[in-house]
Motif scaffolding. Structure first.
Motif, short mmCIF file in Angstrom:
data_model
loop_
_atom_site.label_atom_id
_atom_site.label_comp_id
_atom_site.label_asym_id
_atom_site.label_seq_id
_atom_site.Cartn_x
_atom_site.Cartn_y
_atom_site.Cartn_z
N LYS A 82 -4.83 5.44 7.50
CA LYS A 82 -4.70 5.86 6.10
C LYS A 82 -4.27 7.32 6.03
O LYS A 82 -3.38 7.70 5.28
CB LYS A 82 -6.08 5.71 5.45
N GLU A 139 -7.30 -0.22 -0.38
CA GLU A 139 -7.60 0.37 0.94
C GLU A 139 -8.90 -0.19 1.51
O GLU A 139 -9.00 -0.43 2.71
CB GLU A 139 -7.66 1.90 0.84
N HIS A 177 0.83 -1.20 0.00
CA HIS A 177 0.00 0.00 0.00
C HIS A 177 0.87 1.26 0.00
O HIS A 177 0.62 2.20 -0.75
CB HIS A 177 -0.92 0.00 1.23
#
Ligand SMILES: Cc1ncc(C[n+]2csc(CCOP(=O)(O)OP(=O)(O)O)c2C)c(N)n1
Ligand SMILES: [Mg+2]
Length: 334
Positions: free
Chosen positions: A297, A283, A24
């Motif tokens: 995040k 996500e 990510h």
């Protein structure tokens, strides 16, 4: 159009939470660096930008199984996420797009997107589309001749498969069972030319004609690409030869900062693909797992944005090349 969330699950691939967060991080880092490059372009500081946006899952998924500095990468101009993963910094990318003397790829003399690093085994491409394939195949032959277990990952867009170089490389790799993985990032366009006017039949199926496996994979799913690439690398390391992976993806930006894509595609089409954004999709998967919540995040994005801002600022301050640098490393010195 239905949006399917990560049908490939990480547990089945032996990936830990840290792996997912690392994937990510590099996808988001590539996106933020890319966005910053466009700002530098609009500010008149970067004359030319060519983007990875939309293709981050295809790139991170594939590069994740490559051993930096041992295996070889022959990237194409959109492979920013791969380059960052292997170890170039955002600052390196900004130095490159602003043509600075410290640009690690060429000292500011090549166009951006011609990534290279001796220590990271990233081999620069020439500008003609597709020339990297026979070169990559040659490196794979060298690994085989030396009896080493290195593999070569070579990338290009779907249009590069229309060139003779791609077919010659596929054929040669097939004859000699070479440890090379061909990753075609099929983003549906070659500048203004849509896939249906560029590609006959299926790219993935062409591998069969050269005697090795060809796999079509959802290029918006980082785990699906990781799975396909990992299997391909393992096969190559076992001496069983090449694999072709066709990752179906989409180029969210115009071809480059010199292209006006309103001339050849509808805004609605781009919006439909934006809803399948590979980063947002991943996500959602991480959130569902409880590995990354909204706060996490925000925290990682803030960290990346700060890193990008600092690297951009320091690259802007870096000196341009000296006039004499133009005579620099073109030919080997005596
Ligand atoms: C031999 C050759 N022909 C044309 C070009 C100009 N050109 C640069 S990128 C590009 C499109 C390539 O499309 P694709 O392979 O699908 O990659 P994408 O840019 O879509 O990622 C073209 C035609 C070139 N660089 N080399
Ligand atoms: Mg394309």
């Amino acid at each position: 159009m239905e949006i399917k969330d990560a049908q490939v699950r990480h547990e089945d691939l032996g990936l830990a939470d840290d792996d997912l967060l690392r994937m990510h991080y590099y996808m988001l880092l590539a996106r933020r660096v890319d966005e910053r490059c466009w700002i530098l372009n609009r500010q008149g500081k970067a004359p030319f930008v060519i983007s990875c946006q939309g293709q981050e899952a295809a790139q991170v998924g594939a590069i994740y199984g490559v051993r930096p500095g041992y295996d070889y990468l022959y990237p194409y101009y959109r492979d920013l996420a791969m380059i960052l993963f292997l170890g170039q910094s955002p600052r390196h990318q900004f130095l490159s797009v602003m043509g600075k003397r410290e640009d690690p790829n060429s000292g500011g003399r090549q166009m951006p997107g011609h990534f290279s690093s001796r220590s990271l085994n990233i081999v620069t491409a020439s500008a003609p589309v597709g020339v990297q394939y026979p070169q990559a195949t040659g490196t794979a032959l060298a690994f085989k001749v030396r009896g080493e277990d290195g593999i070569v990952l070579v990338c290009g867009g779907e249009a590069s498969t229309s060139g003779g170089d791609w077919h010659e490389a596929m054929n040669f790799a097939g004859i000699h069972d070479l440890p090379v993985v061909f990753l075609v990032q099929n983003n549906a366009y070659a500048i203004s030319v849509p896939e249906k006017a560029q590609v006959a039949g299926s790219i993935a199926k062409r591998a069969q004609g050269y005697g090795f496996p060809g796999i079509e994979v959802d290029g918006m799913d980082v785990l699906a690409v990781y799975e396909a690439a990992r299997e391909a690398f393992e096969r190559a390391r076992r001496g069983e030869g090449p694999t072709l992976i066709e990752a179906k993806t989409y180029r969210i930006t115009a071809h480059s900062s010199d292209d006006d894509d309103r001339r050849y595609r509808e805004r609605e089409e781009i919006e439909a693909w934006r809803r399948k954004d590979p980063i947002a999709r991943f996500e959602r998967y991480l959130e569902e797992l409880g590995v990354l919540d909204a706060e996490g995040k925000e925290e990682v994005d803030a960290r990346i944005k700060a890193e990008v801002a600092e690297d951009s600022r320091s690259a802007e301050e870096a000196p341009p090349p000296e006039p004499g640098d133009v005579f620099g490393p073109v030919y080997a010195g005596r």
